[in-house]
Write an enzyme that holds these catalytic residues in place. Structure first.
Site, PDB file in Angstrom:
ATOM      1  CG  ASN A 100      21.331  56.224  29.033  1.00  0.00           C
ATOM      2  OD1 ASN A 100      21.207  57.121  29.708  1.00  0.00           O
ATOM      3  ND2 ASN A 100      20.353  56.111  27.832  1.00  0.00           N
ATOM      4  CD  GLU A 156      14.320  61.050  27.873  1.00  0.00           C
ATOM      5  OE1 GLU A 156      13.941  60.128  28.109  1.00  0.00           O
ATOM      6  OE2 GLU A 156      15.606  60.965  27.537  1.00  0.00           O
ATOM      7  CB  CYS A 193      15.448  56.272  27.389  1.00  0.00           C
ATOM      8  SG  CYS A 193      15.863  57.708  26.376  1.00  0.00           S
ATOM      9  CD  GLU A 236      15.422  68.875  27.611  1.00  0.00           C
ATOM     10  OE1 GLU A 236      16.431  69.649  28.003  1.00  0.00           O
ATOM     11  OE2 GLU A 236      15.279  67.814  28.131  1.00  0.00           O
TER      12      GLU A 236
END
Length: 520
Positions: free
Chosen positions: A182, A280, A313, A494
């Site tokens: 994406n 993630e 997301c 992160e």
């Protein structure tokens, strides 16, 4: 409500020419090498003959862009071996030299920004204007930020009964990075930059639906002067090349962005060698609209969730509105949706481009059809845009808003990853119910809150289960901040020093105050 008007696709030039040379495709007038990048050289997948390649198609018009080298376990082993061989030298490279090389990579990204933007748009269908003005600048910034952060990395020494504790970050070893389709280059650089800055070496496996800019990045790292084997790119399918990468005993870190089921498989493979993982994963984030919110701002925030055809997301796909302002909010929202322009993402006037792949359109539509069959109502959208898709050959879906949905329904609980939002309400003043609905999924990646009262907003935000909470804003990201998800949305954080903590082995050296000779 009638579907929003679509811009006629016109007759744009073809996105690519996959037969330019045996190993080069011309995409958006940019030559792209379609082979792997291993140990500082281009490598084919001869071991997979006669199916040594796979076809990469553009979501804009369905046209074939390139025949991509299709990796196997052999290429996976070669890439890890290259990263492992290069690791001692790269880990021993002084931080200032590593930082300078990362700055050179950033300079290379800037120099080729227009080419990278054009290729990325052709490959994943996101808006060209977004790539030019938002995504590519962030790619370069990722490399520069972690280069500079490396040089500032330190923690104060501290004393324990007169002994000195000194904390250092030791490079961990080869890292396998598996990235999604994406936002291919931006999300790859978000992992690559801190891994390389830390002194670890990298094997990147880009998504098979969007491999092209990873190949261009390999060229950029080579031109910047990265030693052979420090950065490697292996292309292909997860079960053919991703699985042997994540199961390799020499790999010391795995970072993955993608789906929960794939993360389960990676974690299982990594467990055999106790390889640390950073994940993630999915999201089903809420957007809470309180009665005292600026409803124009709230509507703007809600429409922003259709960005990149909903393939984000972090998108707040569950709109939760205080009952007394439902109609006022909804009117503003629907007015804005009606003004969105769908069409070719290379057109500056386009607001929503295509979905990534025909199979993904089918998946998104399956969620919507099942929700409608269960009693949901589509206030806007609710189906593929077949007219635009048929005219262009691309993959287009109407921006959709579903109401009359139950909290336990599939459409509320599962990540759709498309331009599909749901609308629910909660009683005025009932913060407990608002929080219950917001936290009522297995995910916890992000949350967005539109509110007018600062204290009430802070009170609710403190109760939300999410890695990131935005209040009266959306998608404001700083690399110094931790990023990641709670629950099924991921493992680890992160950004800033958290990235170095992952890609390094932290060491504490404890030194006694006595026992030294007189000679130093």
């Amino acid at each position: 409500m009638a579907p929003p008007a679509a811009k006629p696709p016109g007759n744009p030039p073809p996105a690519g020419n996959p037969t330019a040379t045996p190993h080069t495709a011309t995409v958006a007038n940019v030559p792209v090498d379609t082979r792997h990048w291993i140990a500082g050289a281009r490598v084919t997948s001869a071991t997979h003959a006669p199916t040594a390649t796979f076809t990469d198609h553009s979501p804009i018009d369905g046209a074939p862009l390139a025949e991509i080298a299709r990796g196997t376990a052999a290429e996976a082993r070669a890439a890890v071996a290259a990263a492992d061989a290069a690791f001692p030298g790269w880990a021993a490279t002084p931080p200032a030299e590593r930082a300078a090389l990362l700055h050179a990579v950033a300079d290379g990204v800037d120099a080729r920004a227009e080419e990278l933007a054009a290729v990325e748009t052709a490959d994943n269908g996101a808006l060209l204007r977004s790539h030019r003005h938002g995504v590519l600048p962030r790619v370069a910034h990722n490399f520069r930020y972690f280069a500079d952060r490396l040089l500032a990395l330190s923690r104060p020494d501290f004393e324990t009964r007169g002994h000195t504790n000194h904390v250092t970050w030791d490079p961990a070893g080869p890292a396998v990075l598996i990235t999604p389709w994406n936002a291919p280059l931006m999300l790859a650089s978000w992992k690559i930059a801190p891994a390389l800055a830390s002194g670890s070496t990298v094997v990147l496996k880009p998504a098979e639906w969007t491999p092209l800019t990873a190949s261009l990045l390999a060229d950029i790292t080579h031109e910047a002067g990265l030693p052979p084997g420090v950065f490697n790119v292996v292309q292909g399918y997860g079960d053919e090349v991703g699985a042997p990468l994540t199961a390799h005993p020499a790999v010391r870190r795995i970072s993955f962005t993608g789906s929960v089921p794939t993360a389960h498989r990676i974690a299982t493979a990594a467990a055999a060698h106790l390889t640390p993982c950073s994940f993630e994963l999915g999201g089903k984030s809420p957007l809470l609209v309180l009665a005292d919110a600026d409803l124009d701002l709230a509507a703007d925030l809600a429409v922003e969730q259709y960005d990149n055809a909903g393939q984000v997301c972090l998108a707040a796909t569950r709109i939760l509105v205080e009952e007394s302002v439902r109609d006022a909010f909804l009117g503003r929202f629907l007015d804005r949706v009606a003004k969105l322009t769908r069409g070719d993402p290379r057109d500056e006037a386009t607001d929503i481009g295509p979905s990534i792949h025909p199979r993904h359109v089918e998946r998104v539509d399956g969620f919507v059809r099942r929700a409608l069959a269960a009693g949901a109502e589509a206030l806007v959208g609710g189906a593929p845009d077949t007219r635009l898709s048929d005219a262009s050959g691309g993959n287009y879906y109407f921006p959709t808003l579903l109401t009359d949905v139950d909290q336990d329904s599939e459409i509320v609980q599962e990540e759709v990853f498309g331009p599909v939002l749901t609308l629910q309400t909660f009683p005025d003043g009932d913060e407990d119910e608002a929080v219950r609905l917001a936290n009522g999924t297995r995910f916890g990646l992000a949350a967005t809150l539109a509110a007018g009262d600062r204290e009430r907003a802070a009170r609710i935000a403190a109760r939300l289960v999410a890695g990131t909470v935005w209040v009266n804003c959306f998608y404001v990201r700083d690399l110094s901040a931790p990023f990641g998800g709670s629950r099924r949305s991921g493992i680890g954080r992160e950004g800033g020093d958290w990235s170095f903590d992952f890609y390094c082995d932290l060491k504490n050296t404890v030194t006694a105050p006595k026992g030294w000779s007189d000679h130093g």
